[in-house]
Write a protein that holds these residues in place. Structure first.
Motif, PDB file in Angstrom:
ATOM      1  N   ILE A 279       8.878  14.005   8.083  1.00  0.00           N
ATOM      2  CA  ILE A 279       9.299  12.630   7.867  1.00  0.00           C
ATOM      3  C   ILE A 279       8.066  11.762   7.656  1.00  0.00           C
ATOM      4  N   GLY A 280       8.264  10.575   7.100  1.00  0.00           N
ATOM      5  CA  GLY A 280       7.141   9.688   6.876  1.00  0.00           C
ATOM      6  C   GLY A 280       7.604   8.328   6.397  1.00  0.00           C
ATOM      7  N   GLN A 281       6.618   7.536   5.954  1.00  0.00           N
ATOM      8  CA  GLN A 281       6.892   6.167   5.528  1.00  0.00           C
ATOM      9  C   GLN A 281       5.915   5.798   4.418  1.00  0.00           C
ATOM     10  N   PHE A 282       6.391   5.068   3.419  1.00  0.00           N
ATOM     11  CA  PHE A 282       5.521   4.617   2.333  1.00  0.00           C
ATOM     12  C   PHE A 282       4.732   3.392   2.781  1.00  0.00           C
TER      13      PHE A 282
ATOM     14  N   PRO B  52       1.864   3.160 -12.102  1.00  0.00           N
ATOM     15  CA  PRO B  52       1.877   4.593 -11.764  1.00  0.00           C
ATOM     16  C   PRO B  52       0.511   5.046 -11.282  1.00  0.00           C
ATOM     17  N   GLU B  53      -0.175   4.186 -10.491  1.00  0.00           N
ATOM     18  CA  GLU B  53      -1.581   4.417 -10.167  1.00  0.00           C
ATOM     19  C   GLU B  53      -1.828   5.018  -8.789  1.00  0.00           C
ATOM     20  N   ARG B  54      -1.058   4.591  -7.803  1.00  0.00           N
ATOM     21  CA  ARG B  54      -1.434   4.963  -6.427  1.00  0.00           C
ATOM     22  C   ARG B  54      -0.199   5.020  -5.536  1.00  0.00           C
ATOM     23  N   LEU B  55      -0.213   6.029  -4.654  1.00  0.00           N
ATOM     24  CA  LEU B  55       0.874   6.239  -3.707  1.00  0.00           C
ATOM     25  C   LEU B  55       0.257   6.606  -2.366  1.00  0.00           C
ATOM     26  N   VAL B  56       0.612   5.871  -1.310  1.00  0.00           N
ATOM     27  CA  VAL B  56       0.111   6.162   0.037  1.00  0.00           C
ATOM     28  C   VAL B  56       1.306   6.267   0.976  1.00  0.00           C
ATOM     29  N   PHE B  57       1.360   7.357   1.730  1.00  0.00           N
ATOM     30  CA  PHE B  57       2.482   7.552   2.639  1.00  0.00           C
ATOM     31  C   PHE B  57       2.035   8.348   3.854  1.00  0.00           C
ATOM     32  N   THR B  58       2.732   8.154   4.961  1.00  0.00           N
ATOM     33  CA  THR B  58       2.480   8.942   6.159  1.00  0.00           C
ATOM     34  C   THR B  58       3.329  10.199   6.116  1.00  0.00           C
TER      35      THR B  58
END
Length: 325
Positions: free
Chosen positions: A218-221, A227-233
């Motif tokens: 599981i995680g969270q954005f 369409p440059e960057r994606l960070v998630f836990t």
């Protein structure tokens, strides 16, 4: 201890592990009581040291406290100390065995070989089923202590170049239908893949091992810049639903002509279970296999199964994973 080498294999337990730490640091964790007391023993056990005389003939006397409150007195005598290559001890209280520990330098990492030679076949047979998993748990705790002492890194950097436009790559990462097709190492599947693609939105991906075992994550954005960057836990869960560890994954997508470079930074922020450190040794390979599966998924999305999406560049310098301090 008996000197007959013919039956060694029948009364010896051998446990090995490669630790992401220099040999000198591993040797310190074995020979400095303030560190040794923190990790010695199986999961859930603690220690009270009464005597620790680090010299040939010296005594190591301590009490192990079991998770159920039972105390286990232990008496050991140092036979040989050849730092940082080798330690030999005799466990003179019951059960009796000779413990030989060797430390092999593997270019900054250390292979530890842990040999327990029991005094009789009867003792070996009685202890084996407990000692083997106990030794692995012991090594898990050692890995945790080495991390606390500053060994290794829980950050991974990986780069991959794919022959696909950035918008298509972004879709493969953010559309659950496509993400489920490539997420995880080779042989894994994702029977459940749910994404709430907004800052603060939740995600869940269940990875199914080839043997049928399901490993939920599981995680969270935290950051979304299409369409440059994606960070998630990301938090992989144990069978009881508790997280093994908490990680932050930052993924950047950079257009390079007809290709897209994917840069992944995966950082473990918090470890809840020392066994995690054993699993993290395979993390780089798992990510690499996932990104190769991503190339296959991009082929399918582009409707060109005959042309490999992965650039030859990804087979050399761009495919390297590093773990900086």
């Amino acid at each position: 201890m008996p000197a007959n080498a013919d039956d060694y294999a029948n009364r010896e337990i051998v446990t090995t592990r490669v630790f992401d730490a220099p040999r000198e640091l591993v040797f310190r964790a074995w020979t400095e009581p303030e560190h040794l007391a923190k990790w010695w023993g199986p999961k859930g056990f603690t220690n009270t040291f009464q005597e620790f005389d680090l010299r040939p003939g010296g005594t190591w006397r301590f009490v192990m406290h079991g998770p159920n409150g039972t105390d286990y007195p232990n008496d050991m005598v140092f036979v040989e100390i050849a730092g940082p290559e080798r330690i030999v001890l005799d466990h003179v209280s019951l059960p009796k065995f000779r413990l030989t520990v060797s430390f092999d330098d593997l270019r900054g990492k250390t292979k530890v070989t842990f040999r327990q030679l029991f005094d009789s076949l009867e003792t070996y047979g009685r202890i084996k089923s407990l000692a083997m998993p106990g030794n692995e748990e012991n090594f898990d705790k050692l890995a945790s202590e080495l991390a606390a002492m500053g060994a290794g890194s829980h950050e991974m950097l990986m780069s991959r170049v794919v022959m696909a436009p950035r918008e298509l790559v972004w879709k493969a990462w953010t559309d659950p239908v496509h993400l489920a097709k490539w997420w995880g190492p080779r042989g894994f599947s994702s029977p459940r893949c749910e994404l709430d693609l907004r800052v603060g939105g939740k995600l869940r991906v269940d990875m199914q091992h080839p043997d049928g075992t399901v490993r939920p994550m599981i995680g969270q954005f935290l950051e979304i810049v299409p369409p440059e960057r994606l960070v998630f836990t990301a938090m992989p869960l144990d069978p009881s639903g508790k997280p093994f560890f908490e990680a932050t994954n930052a993924v950047d997508f950079r257009q390079e002509g007809p290709m897209t470079r994917i840069n992944v930074r995966a950082t473990v922020e918090k470890i809840h279970d020392p066994i995690t450190l054993r699993f993290l040794t395979g993390r780089d390979q798992g990510w690499a296999e996932s990104l190769y599966r991503l190339a296959d998924a991009l082929d399918e999305m582009a409707g060109s199964g005959s042309q490999r999406v992965t650039s030859p560049l990804s087979l050399n310098d761009t495919a390297r994973a590093s773990a900086p301090k």
